[in-house]
Design an enzyme around this catalytic site. Sequence first.
Site, PDB file in Angstrom:
ATOM      1  N   LYS A 188       0.830  -1.211   0.000  1.00 24.65           N
ATOM      2  CA  LYS A 188       0.000   0.000   0.000  1.00 24.65           C
ATOM      3  C   LYS A 188       0.867   1.266   0.000  1.00 24.65           C
ATOM      4  CE  LYS A 188      -4.003  -2.225   2.205  1.00 24.65           C
ATOM      5  NZ  LYS A 188      -5.034  -2.117   3.276  1.00 24.65           N
ATOM      6  N   TYR A 221     -12.276  -2.402  -3.825  1.00 20.54           N
ATOM      7  CA  TYR A 221     -12.784  -2.606  -2.463  1.00 20.54           C
ATOM      8  C   TYR A 221     -14.317  -2.522  -2.408  1.00 20.54           C
ATOM      9  CZ  TYR A 221      -8.278  -2.732   0.003  1.00 20.54           C
ATOM     10  OH  TYR A 221      -7.043  -3.099   0.505  1.00 20.54           O
ATOM     11  N   ASN A 230      -2.007   0.399   6.677  1.00 24.11           N
ATOM     12  CA  ASN A 230      -1.573  -0.889   7.232  1.00 24.11           C
ATOM     13  C   ASN A 230      -0.713  -1.724   6.265  1.00 24.11           C
ATOM     14  OD1 ASN A 230      -3.632  -1.715   5.596  1.00 24.11           O
ATOM     15  ND2 ASN A 230      -4.829  -2.741   7.172  1.00 24.11           N
ATOM     16  N   HIS A 233      -2.080  -5.380   1.402  1.00 28.40           N
ATOM     17  CA  HIS A 233      -3.359  -6.058   1.169  1.00 28.40           C
ATOM     18  C   HIS A 233      -3.058  -7.485   0.726  1.00 28.40           C
ATOM     19  CE1 HIS A 233      -7.180  -7.286  -0.608  1.00 28.40           C
ATOM     20  NE2 HIS A 233      -6.450  -7.737  -1.612  1.00 28.40           N
ATOM     21  N   GLU A 244      -9.363 -10.705  -8.015  1.00 31.68           N
ATOM     22  CA  GLU A 244      -8.390  -9.620  -7.815  1.00 31.68           C
ATOM     23  C   GLU A 244      -7.201  -9.749  -8.763  1.00 31.68           C
ATOM     24  OE1 GLU A 244      -9.463  -8.962  -3.078  1.00 31.68           O
ATOM     25  OE2 GLU A 244      -7.430  -9.561  -3.641  1.00 31.68           O
TER      26      GLU A 244
HETATM   27  P1  RTP Z   1      -7.036  -5.813   3.094  1.00 31.57           P
HETATM   28  O1  RTP Z   1      -8.345  -6.178   2.412  1.00 31.57           O
HETATM   29  O2  RTP Z   1      -6.568  -4.444   2.751  1.00 31.57           O
HETATM   30  O3  RTP Z   1      -6.015  -6.878   2.863  1.00 31.57           O
HETATM   31  O4  RTP Z   1      -7.248  -5.808   4.670  1.00 31.57           O
HETATM   32  P2  RTP Z   1      -8.005  -6.887   5.554  1.00 31.57           P
HETATM   33  O5  RTP Z   1      -8.521  -8.010   4.683  1.00 31.57           O
HETATM   34  O6  RTP Z   1      -7.106  -7.256   6.678  1.00 31.57           O
HETATM   35  O7  RTP Z   1      -9.210  -6.047   6.123  1.00 31.57           O
HETATM   36  P3  RTP Z   1     -10.656  -5.757   5.461  1.00 31.57           P
HETATM   37  O8  RTP Z   1     -11.678  -6.104   6.474  1.00 31.57           O
HETATM   38  O9  RTP Z   1     -10.763  -6.393   4.102  1.00 31.57           O
HETATM   39  O10 RTP Z   1     -10.645  -4.187   5.306  1.00 31.57           O
HETATM   40  C1  RTP Z   1     -10.008  -3.548   4.226  1.00 31.57           C
HETATM   41  C2  RTP Z   1      -9.237  -2.365   4.740  1.00 31.57           C
HETATM   42  O11 RTP Z   1     -10.155  -1.400   5.253  1.00 31.57           O
HETATM   43  C3  RTP Z   1      -9.583  -0.771   6.406  1.00 31.57           C
HETATM   44  N1  RTP Z   1     -10.429  -0.985   7.565  1.00 31.57           N
HETATM   45  N2  RTP Z   1     -10.654  -0.072   8.448  1.00 31.57           N
HETATM   46  N3  RTP Z   1     -11.606   1.360  10.708  1.00 31.57           N
HETATM   47  C4  RTP Z   1     -11.943   0.086  10.550  1.00 31.57           C
HETATM   48  O12 RTP Z   1     -12.647  -0.502  11.319  1.00 31.57           O
HETATM   49  C5  RTP Z   1     -11.456  -0.611   9.374  1.00 31.57           C
HETATM   50  N4  RTP Z   1     -11.727  -1.851   9.060  1.00 31.57           N
HETATM   51  C6  RTP Z   1     -11.088  -2.093   7.912  1.00 31.57           C
HETATM   52  C7  RTP Z   1      -8.229  -1.383   6.646  1.00 31.57           C
HETATM   53  O13 RTP Z   1      -7.252  -0.509   6.094  1.00 31.57           O
HETATM   54  C8  RTP Z   1      -8.291  -2.682   5.885  1.00 31.57           C
HETATM   55  O14 RTP Z   1      -7.011  -3.096   5.450  1.00 31.57           O
HETATM   56 MG    MG Z   2      -9.666  -7.677   2.944  1.00 31.15          MG
END
Ligand code: RTP
Ligand code: MG
Length: 141
Positions: free
Chosen positions: A11, A51, A114, A117, A128
């Site tokens: 990212k 997303y 973070n 991804h 994707e």
């Molecule tokens: P990613 O898709 O980016 O790999 O991250 P992830 O699976 O660990 O998390 P996901 O639930 O898919 O969420 C995508 C991105 O959205 C942001 N996020 N913010 N503030 C919050 O509660 C929250 N929850 C998710 C994070 O940057 C996350 O990587």
């Molecule tokens: Mg995710």
Amino acid sequence: MAVERTLSIIKPDAVAKNIIGQIYSRFEQAGLKIIAARMAHLSKREAETFYAVHRGRPFFNDLVEFMISGPVMVQVLEGENAISKNRELMGATDPKKAEKGTIRADFAESIDANAVHGSDAAETAAVEIVCFFPTLDVYSR
Ligand code: RTP
Ligand code: MG
């Protein structure tokens, strides 16, 4: 064990920190091969599409704005259990909750910035990968 492919994105925060190589080393050390890669600066529309599953969530706009704030490095990783292995290397979404030694624990600033991804399932990985590498110019070896 199955050989899988997964989509990984370094990212904007991690690209800006100049740690693409350090993150690539972790993939390599875990036995994941980088079989396609390109740098991209996403448009708002591309980030929203990528997303789309999170559309309507309170963090959606911040997530999109962050993902278009600078260039990202996108790669396809291949290896045994690549999808879950990459998720293990990444650590929890919130770096404060991520296990020590994971990419997010070591390099990420916040739940928004973070670092990485990774696809979360075989179905999302397939979608994707096509999103970023429609011609599948990959070099499996
Ligand atoms: P990613 O898709 O980016 O790999 O991250 P992830 O699976 O660990 O998390 P996901 O639930 O898919 O969420 C995508 C991105 O959205 C942001 N996020 N913010 N503030 C919050 O509660 C929250 N929850 C998710 C994070 O940057 C996350 O990587
Ligand atoms: Mg995710």
